[in-house]
Design a protein around this motif. Structure first.
Motif, PDB file in Angstrom:
ATOM      1  N   GLN A   7      14.381 -24.003 -23.482  1.00  0.00           N
ATOM      2  CA  GLN A   7      14.458 -25.248 -22.726  1.00  0.00           C
ATOM      3  C   GLN A   7      13.185 -25.421 -21.921  1.00  0.00           C
ATOM      4  O   GLN A   7      12.670 -24.481 -21.333  1.00  0.00           O
ATOM      5  CB  GLN A   7      15.653 -25.208 -21.783  1.00  0.00           C
ATOM      6  CG  GLN A   7      15.788 -26.454 -20.945  1.00  0.00           C
ATOM      7  CD  GLN A   7      17.021 -26.406 -20.051  1.00  0.00           C
ATOM      8  OE1 GLN A   7      17.808 -25.483 -20.096  1.00  0.00           O
ATOM      9  NE2 GLN A   7      17.167 -27.414 -19.231  1.00  0.00           N
ATOM     10  N   TYR A   8      12.649 -26.642 -21.927  1.00  0.00           N
ATOM     11  CA  TYR A   8      11.489 -26.966 -21.107  1.00  0.00           C
ATOM     12  C   TYR A   8      11.540 -28.437 -20.742  1.00  0.00           C
ATOM     13  O   TYR A   8      12.274 -29.212 -21.359  1.00  0.00           O
ATOM     14  CB  TYR A   8      10.170 -26.600 -21.804  1.00  0.00           C
ATOM     15  CG  TYR A   8      10.036 -27.101 -23.213  1.00  0.00           C
ATOM     16  CD1 TYR A   8       9.393 -28.298 -23.481  1.00  0.00           C
ATOM     17  CD2 TYR A   8      10.544 -26.376 -24.285  1.00  0.00           C
ATOM     18  CE1 TYR A   8       9.269 -28.762 -24.773  1.00  0.00           C
ATOM     19  CE2 TYR A   8      10.421 -26.832 -25.576  1.00  0.00           C
ATOM     20  CZ  TYR A   8       9.780 -28.023 -25.816  1.00  0.00           C
ATOM     21  OH  TYR A   8       9.658 -28.476 -27.095  1.00  0.00           O
ATOM     22  N   GLY A   9      10.774 -28.808 -19.742  1.00  0.00           N
ATOM     23  CA  GLY A   9      10.804 -30.191 -19.293  1.00  0.00           C
ATOM     24  C   GLY A   9       9.569 -30.545 -18.504  1.00  0.00           C
ATOM     25  O   GLY A   9       8.727 -29.701 -18.192  1.00  0.00           O
ATOM     26  N   GLU A  11       8.275 -33.591 -15.350  1.00  0.00           N
ATOM     27  CA  GLU A  11       8.684 -34.617 -14.398  1.00  0.00           C
ATOM     28  C   GLU A  11       7.442 -35.272 -13.804  1.00  0.00           C
ATOM     29  O   GLU A  11       6.496 -34.589 -13.437  1.00  0.00           O
ATOM     30  CB  GLU A  11       9.515 -33.981 -13.292  1.00  0.00           C
ATOM     31  CG  GLU A  11       9.961 -34.953 -12.226  1.00  0.00           C
ATOM     32  CD  GLU A  11      10.810 -34.292 -11.159  1.00  0.00           C
ATOM     33  OE1 GLU A  11      11.869 -33.744 -11.508  1.00  0.00           O
ATOM     34  OE2 GLU A  11      10.394 -34.311  -9.997  1.00  0.00           O
ATOM     35  N   ALA A  28      11.557 -38.248 -15.949  1.00  0.00           N
ATOM     36  CA  ALA A  28      11.581 -36.859 -16.386  1.00  0.00           C
ATOM     37  C   ALA A  28      12.095 -36.767 -17.819  1.00  0.00           C
ATOM     38  O   ALA A  28      12.817 -37.643 -18.291  1.00  0.00           O
ATOM     39  CB  ALA A  28      12.475 -36.031 -15.469  1.00  0.00           C
ATOM     40  N   ALA A  29      11.689 -35.701 -18.513  1.00  0.00           N
ATOM     41  CA  ALA A  29      12.174 -35.413 -19.868  1.00  0.00           C
ATOM     42  C   ALA A  29      12.546 -33.940 -19.941  1.00  0.00           C
ATOM     43  O   ALA A  29      11.864 -33.085 -19.379  1.00  0.00           O
ATOM     44  CB  ALA A  29      11.115 -35.743 -20.899  1.00  0.00           C
ATOM     45  N   ASP A  30      13.635 -33.653 -20.619  1.00  0.00           N
ATOM     46  CA  ASP A  30      14.121 -32.289 -20.791  1.00  0.00           C
ATOM     47  C   ASP A  30      14.367 -32.077 -22.279  1.00  0.00           C
ATOM     48  O   ASP A  30      15.038 -32.889 -22.926  1.00  0.00           O
ATOM     49  CB  ASP A  30      15.412 -32.100 -19.991  1.00  0.00           C
ATOM     50  CG  ASP A  30      15.913 -30.686 -20.042  1.00  0.00           C
ATOM     51  OD1 ASP A  30      15.096 -29.773 -19.818  1.00  0.00           O
ATOM     52  OD2 ASP A  30      17.112 -30.488 -20.291  1.00  0.00           O
ATOM     53  N   ILE A  31      13.822 -31.001 -22.849  1.00  0.00           N
ATOM     54  CA  ILE A  31      13.942 -30.716 -24.278  1.00  0.00           C
ATOM     55  C   ILE A  31      14.545 -29.331 -24.444  1.00  0.00           C
ATOM     56  O   ILE A  31      14.095 -28.369 -23.828  1.00  0.00           O
ATOM     57  CB  ILE A  31      12.570 -30.791 -24.974  1.00  0.00           C
ATOM     58  CG1 ILE A  31      11.966 -32.176 -24.737  1.00  0.00           C
ATOM     59  CG2 ILE A  31      12.695 -30.495 -26.462  1.00  0.00           C
ATOM     60  CD1 ILE A  31      10.498 -32.256 -24.958  1.00  0.00           C
ATOM     61  N   LYS A  32      15.580 -29.235 -25.292  1.00  0.00           N
ATOM     62  CA  LYS A  32      16.242 -27.956 -25.565  1.00  0.00           C
ATOM     63  C   LYS A  32      16.257 -27.727 -27.073  1.00  0.00           C
ATOM     64  O   LYS A  32      16.506 -28.646 -27.841  1.00  0.00           O
ATOM     65  CB  LYS A  32      17.679 -27.981 -25.050  1.00  0.00           C
ATOM     66  CG  LYS A  32      17.796 -28.179 -23.567  1.00  0.00           C
ATOM     67  CD  LYS A  32      19.242 -28.302 -23.155  1.00  0.00           C
ATOM     68  CE  LYS A  32      19.344 -28.702 -21.698  1.00  0.00           C
ATOM     69  NZ  LYS A  32      20.703 -29.032 -21.318  1.00  0.00           N
ATOM     70  N   ILE A  43      17.100 -33.895 -26.718  1.00  0.00           N
ATOM     71  CA  ILE A  43      16.126 -34.504 -25.808  1.00  0.00           C
ATOM     72  C   ILE A  43      16.862 -35.409 -24.825  1.00  0.00           C
ATOM     73  O   ILE A  43      17.673 -36.239 -25.221  1.00  0.00           O
ATOM     74  CB  ILE A  43      15.067 -35.320 -26.571  1.00  0.00           C
ATOM     75  CG1 ILE A  43      14.328 -34.407 -27.549  1.00  0.00           C
ATOM     76  CG2 ILE A  43      14.093 -35.981 -25.612  1.00  0.00           C
ATOM     77  CD1 ILE A  43      13.394 -35.142 -28.473  1.00  0.00           C
ATOM     78  N   SER A  44      16.559 -35.235 -23.542  1.00  0.00           N
ATOM     79  CA  SER A  44      17.137 -36.053 -22.495  1.00  0.00           C
ATOM     80  C   SER A  44      16.007 -36.658 -21.671  1.00  0.00           C
ATOM     81  O   SER A  44      15.095 -35.954 -21.253  1.00  0.00           O
ATOM     82  CB  SER A  44      18.031 -35.186 -21.601  1.00  0.00           C
ATOM     83  OG  SER A  44      18.501 -35.924 -20.507  1.00  0.00           O
ATOM     84  N   ASN A  66      20.338 -41.569 -17.049  1.00  0.00           N
ATOM     85  CA  ASN A  66      20.033 -40.733 -18.202  1.00  0.00           C
ATOM     86  C   ASN A  66      20.209 -41.478 -19.500  1.00  0.00           C
ATOM     87  O   ASN A  66      21.043 -42.373 -19.600  1.00  0.00           O
ATOM     88  CB  ASN A  66      20.939 -39.503 -18.247  1.00  0.00           C
ATOM     89  CG  ASN A  66      20.696 -38.567 -17.107  1.00  0.00           C
ATOM     90  OD1 ASN A  66      19.609 -38.510 -16.559  1.00  0.00           O
ATOM     91  ND2 ASN A  66      21.720 -37.822 -16.737  1.00  0.00           N
TER      92      ASN A  66
END
Length: 67
Positions: A7-9, A11, A28-32, A43-44, A66
Motif C-alpha cells: 500500500q502506498y499513497g 497527498e 489524495a490517492a491511495d493504491i493497494k 485505487i482510491s 471518496n
C-alpha cells in the motif's frame, strides 16, 4: 508461499488557505496491491478540505469525498 499486500499513497495540500473559514483544499490517492487477487490494484481518490487547527485548538478536522 504467503500472501502479501503493498500500500502506498500521496497527498497534496495547497499552500494558500481561505481566510473564512480557515481551510485548505486537499486531494489524495491511495493504491493497494493484493497478491491473493492475482496482484490486482485497488485505487482510491479523495478530495476535501482541511480546516486550519490554529483557529480550532490542537484538533485537525477534515471533510472528505471518496471515489
Amino acid at each position: 508461499m504467503r500472501n502479501w499486500s503493498t500500500q502506498y499513497g500521496i497527498e497534496f495540500k495547497r499552500a494558500w488557505r481561505l481566510d473564512f473559514p480557515p481551510m485548505r483544499p486537499v486531494i489524495a490517492a491511495d493504491i493497494k496491491h493484493y497478491d491473493e487477487n492475482s496482484r490486482s490494484r485497488d485505487i482510491s481518490v479523495c478530495a476535501g478540505v482541511d480546516f486550519d487547527k490554529s483557529k480550532h485548538g490542537d484538533a485537525n478536522c477534515r471533510f472528505w469525498s471518496n471515489t
